[in-house]
Scaffold this active site. Structure first.
Site, PDB file in Angstrom:
ATOM      1  N   ASP A  65       0.820  -1.226   0.000  1.00 56.22           N
ATOM      2  CA  ASP A  65       0.000   0.000   0.000  1.00 56.22           C
ATOM      3  C   ASP A  65       0.849   1.270   0.000  1.00 56.22           C
ATOM      4  O   ASP A  65       0.310   2.374  -0.052  1.00 56.22           O
ATOM      5  CB  ASP A  65      -0.985  -0.009   1.179  1.00 56.22           C
ATOM      6  CG  ASP A  65      -0.316  -0.175   2.535  1.00 56.22           C
ATOM      7  OD1 ASP A  65       0.572  -1.041   2.658  1.00 56.22           O
ATOM      8  OD2 ASP A  65      -0.685   0.563   3.468  1.00 56.22           O
ATOM      9  N   HIS A  66       2.182   1.115   0.042  1.00 58.69           N
ATOM     10  CA  HIS A  66       3.071   2.281   0.000  1.00 58.69           C
ATOM     11  C   HIS A  66       3.939   2.336  -1.263  1.00 58.69           C
ATOM     12  O   HIS A  66       4.559   3.358  -1.530  1.00 58.69           O
ATOM     13  CB  HIS A  66       3.968   2.313   1.249  1.00 58.69           C
ATOM     14  CG  HIS A  66       3.167   2.448   2.509  1.00 58.69           C
ATOM     15  ND1 HIS A  66       3.088   3.611   3.237  1.00 58.69           N
ATOM     16  CD2 HIS A  66       2.343   1.568   3.120  1.00 58.69           C
ATOM     17  CE1 HIS A  66       2.267   3.435   4.257  1.00 58.69           C
ATOM     18  NE2 HIS A  66       1.802   2.202   4.213  1.00 58.69           N
ATOM     19  N   ASP A 210       4.003   3.949   8.357  1.00 54.02           N
ATOM     20  CA  ASP A 210       3.348   3.034   9.301  1.00 54.02           C
ATOM     21  C   ASP A 210       4.259   2.791  10.494  1.00 54.02           C
ATOM     22  O   ASP A 210       5.419   2.415  10.325  1.00 54.02           O
ATOM     23  CB  ASP A 210       3.071   1.693   8.620  1.00 54.02           C
ATOM     24  CG  ASP A 210       2.051   1.812   7.491  1.00 54.02           C
ATOM     25  OD1 ASP A 210       1.572   2.939   7.256  1.00 54.02           O
ATOM     26  OD2 ASP A 210       1.750   0.777   6.866  1.00 54.02           O
TER      27      ASP A 210
HETATM   28 ZN   LIG Z   1       0.442   0.839   5.169  1.00 52.14          ZN
HETATM   29 ZN   LIG Z   2       2.930  -1.192   6.485  1.00 54.73          ZN
END
Ligand SMILES: [Zn+2]
Ligand SMILES: [Zn+2]
Length: 311
Positions: A65-66, A210
């Site tokens: 997701d990054h 995160d």
């Molecule tokens: Zn993430």
């Molecule tokens: Zn992560």
């Protein structure tokens, strides 16, 4: 001089119809930087008009997701005949994986891509008037956060006092402002300290990516103007935050307090909360007196100088 932050993606690990995975665009005086590039980042850049002229990409960690937006973004840059080089900063030990994303499916960008591994305390990028530092974070893989910190600016020039001292209007003014003493016609020497105030702090912002709450975030910058912190969960899932190496909104707010920031952006909201971030905000406000908000995709924040009357 504008320092503009555009939130391209504010979702947690799973995107929603309203939130794209992580991506933050920062523009400062003609220089454009990108922090993380979740899937779909290039479309968010089009939607929100940031353009693709980024010179540096700062990756916090190699969770999908990054970073899954990197192949598509680079291929579009290639179609656009980009020639300028791109620097990609990524945590220690991730160069090989990152290279795999850059050259995904055998596509090699025709412009140079430089991969730079960074760890806690490293200056990832030193520019003329600011730097971007990496700091250690606590996630379940190699990870860093980034702090963009501007240099101090020159102190304010006291024009009136300079004239009183007999300094003629002209080049001697800028000499003094640049820290050099000047000699007047009668032989008197005027020192810069007499007419130039204390250096004034620049602006700064911190982005954690995160992470569980960490002391390194507090130390990443001195009272940052903006802290963008992982707030994947509200307190109802605090145990899940600890287990999955994320933070709750309240933990982010406690870090914001200790970091002495004015403004806290709660990022990486779990899809479990859909559009309901009321608990995130209320719980963060319980412990933090500054401004707290949950950015939506496309939100823009302009960071001002503390003494906003001049640059
Ligand atoms: Zn993430
Ligand atoms: Zn992560």
């Amino acid at each position: 001089m504008p320092l503009r932050v555009t939130f391209l993606g504010t979702a947690g690990a799973v995107p929603t119809t309203n939130r794209n995975p992580s991506g933050i665009h920062v523009a400062r005086e003609g220089e454009e930087l990108l922090f993380d590039a979740g899937e779909g980042t290039q479309r968010q850049m089009m939607r929100f008009g940031t353009g693709f002229s980024i010179s540096h990409l700062f990756v916090t960690h190699l969770h999908g997701d990054h970073v899954l937006g990197i192949p598509g973004l680079l291929q579009t840059m290639d179609f656009n005949d980009r020639e300028e080089s791109l620097a990609v900063h990524t945590p220690h030990g991730t160069r090989r994986q990152l290279k795999g994303l850059v050259n995904a499916l055998g596509n090699r960008p025709s412009f140079p891509v430089r991969i730079n591994e960074v760890g806690d305390g490293d200056v990832a990028y030193r520019a003329d008037e600011f730097e971007v530092r990496a700091f250690g974070t606590d996630h379940d893989t190699q990870s860093v956060g980034y702090a963009l910190v501007e240099d101090d600016r020159k102190g304010r020039f006291d024009r009136e006092h300079a004239e009183e001292l007999g300094v003629p209007v002209g080049p001697k003014f800028s000499k003094l402002h640049n820290g050099e003493p000047v000699e007047l016609e009668d032989g008197t020497v005027v020192d810069p300290e007499q007419v130039v105030g204390e250096p004034r702090p620049g602006r700064s912002l911190v982005y954690t990516g995160d992470t569980r709450p960490t002391v390194a975030t507090i130390e990443a910058a001195d009272e940052p103007d903006l802290l963008i912190h992982d707030a994947t969960f509200a307190e109802d899932r605090a145990d899940r935050a600890a287990k999955t190496a994320h933070s709750t909104a309240q933990q982010a707010a406690e870090i914001a307090n200790r970091a002495g920031t004015d403004r806290l952006a709660l990022m990486h909201i779990s899809s479990r909360y859909a559009g309901h971030t009321g608990d995130h905000l209320a719980e963060a406000r319980d412990v933090f007196d500054g401004e707290v908000f949950v950015p939506e995709d496309g939100d823009v924040i302009e960071l001002e100088y503390m003494d906003a009357d001049e640059t």
